[in-house]
Design an enzyme around this catalytic site. Structure first.
Site, PDB file in Angstrom:
ATOM      1  CB  ALA A  38      -1.315  -0.075   1.187  1.00  0.00           C
ATOM      2  N   GLY A  43       6.276   1.317   5.447  1.00  0.00           N
ATOM      3  CA  GLY A  43       7.079  -0.070   5.025  1.00  0.00           C
ATOM      4  C   GLY A  43       7.339   0.038   3.606  1.00  0.00           C
ATOM      5  CB  CYS A  44       4.496   0.657   1.231  1.00  0.00           C
ATOM      6  SG  CYS A  44       3.312  -0.943   1.136  1.00  0.00           S
ATOM      7  CB  THR A  45       7.053   5.502   2.727  1.00  0.00           C
ATOM      8  OG1 THR A  45       5.884   5.869   2.695  1.00  0.00           O
ATOM      9  CG2 THR A  45       8.108   6.728   2.279  1.00  0.00           C
ATOM     10  CB  ALA A  48       8.973   3.643  -2.626  1.00  0.00           C
TER      11      ALA A  48
END
Length: 154
Positions: A38, A43-45, A48
């Site tokens: 998401a 975590g995704c930030t 990425a």
């Protein structure tokens, strides 16, 4: 999808709404396709941003970075703008490509629609490596780079 498999071509919109086809992305060299659960989550930030911060290293191995999640185009656009990503974020809103790669979740689908998984794809659409880790965010970019460097030096 596992190492050695051939990826079927697909097309999805990026964060600007522009359709992006895998075969076209591969025309410039290997693609590191990373699925994240998401946009705009911690975590995704982290994951990425690590891909963003290694732009020079990926350029040295002539590989493109491409993020993909089930988030809509508008959320991908905000994520890319806020974090200044220099690579496409694809919107797989229906989860079709995630299912094709075997990373679409079943019961946990509402909270985390896809498994955090990275695929290193060669120009012939063969999978060179698969990196899976839900908790080691930096491992995805680091291991993808290691795979690409090993292939270039081999």
């Amino acid at each position: 999808m596992k190492t050695g498999d051939t990826v079927a071509d697909f097309e999805l919109p990026d964060q600007t709404g522009t359709p992006r086809r895998l075969s076209v992305l591969l025309s410039d060299g290997p693609v590191v396709l990373f699925f994240y659960p998401a946009a705009m989550t911690p975590g995704c930030t982290k994951e990425a941003c690590h891909f963003r911060d290694l732009a020079k290293e990926f350029a040295e191995v002539r590989a493109s970075r491409v993020g993909i999640s089930t988030d809509p185009v508008r959320k991908q656009a905000k994520f890319a703008e806020v974090r200044r990503f220099d690579y496409p974020l694809l919107s797989d809103a229906q989860g079709t490509v995630a299912a094709q790669f075997g990373v679409k979740r079943g019961l946990l689908g509402k909270l985390m629609p896809v498994k955090r998984t990275t695929f290193v794809i060669d120009t012939d659409r063969k999978v060179l490596d698969v990196i899976s880790s839900e908790f080691s965010m930096d491992a995805h970019a680091d291991k993808a780079l290691a795979t690409l460097r090993a292939i270039r030096s081999g």
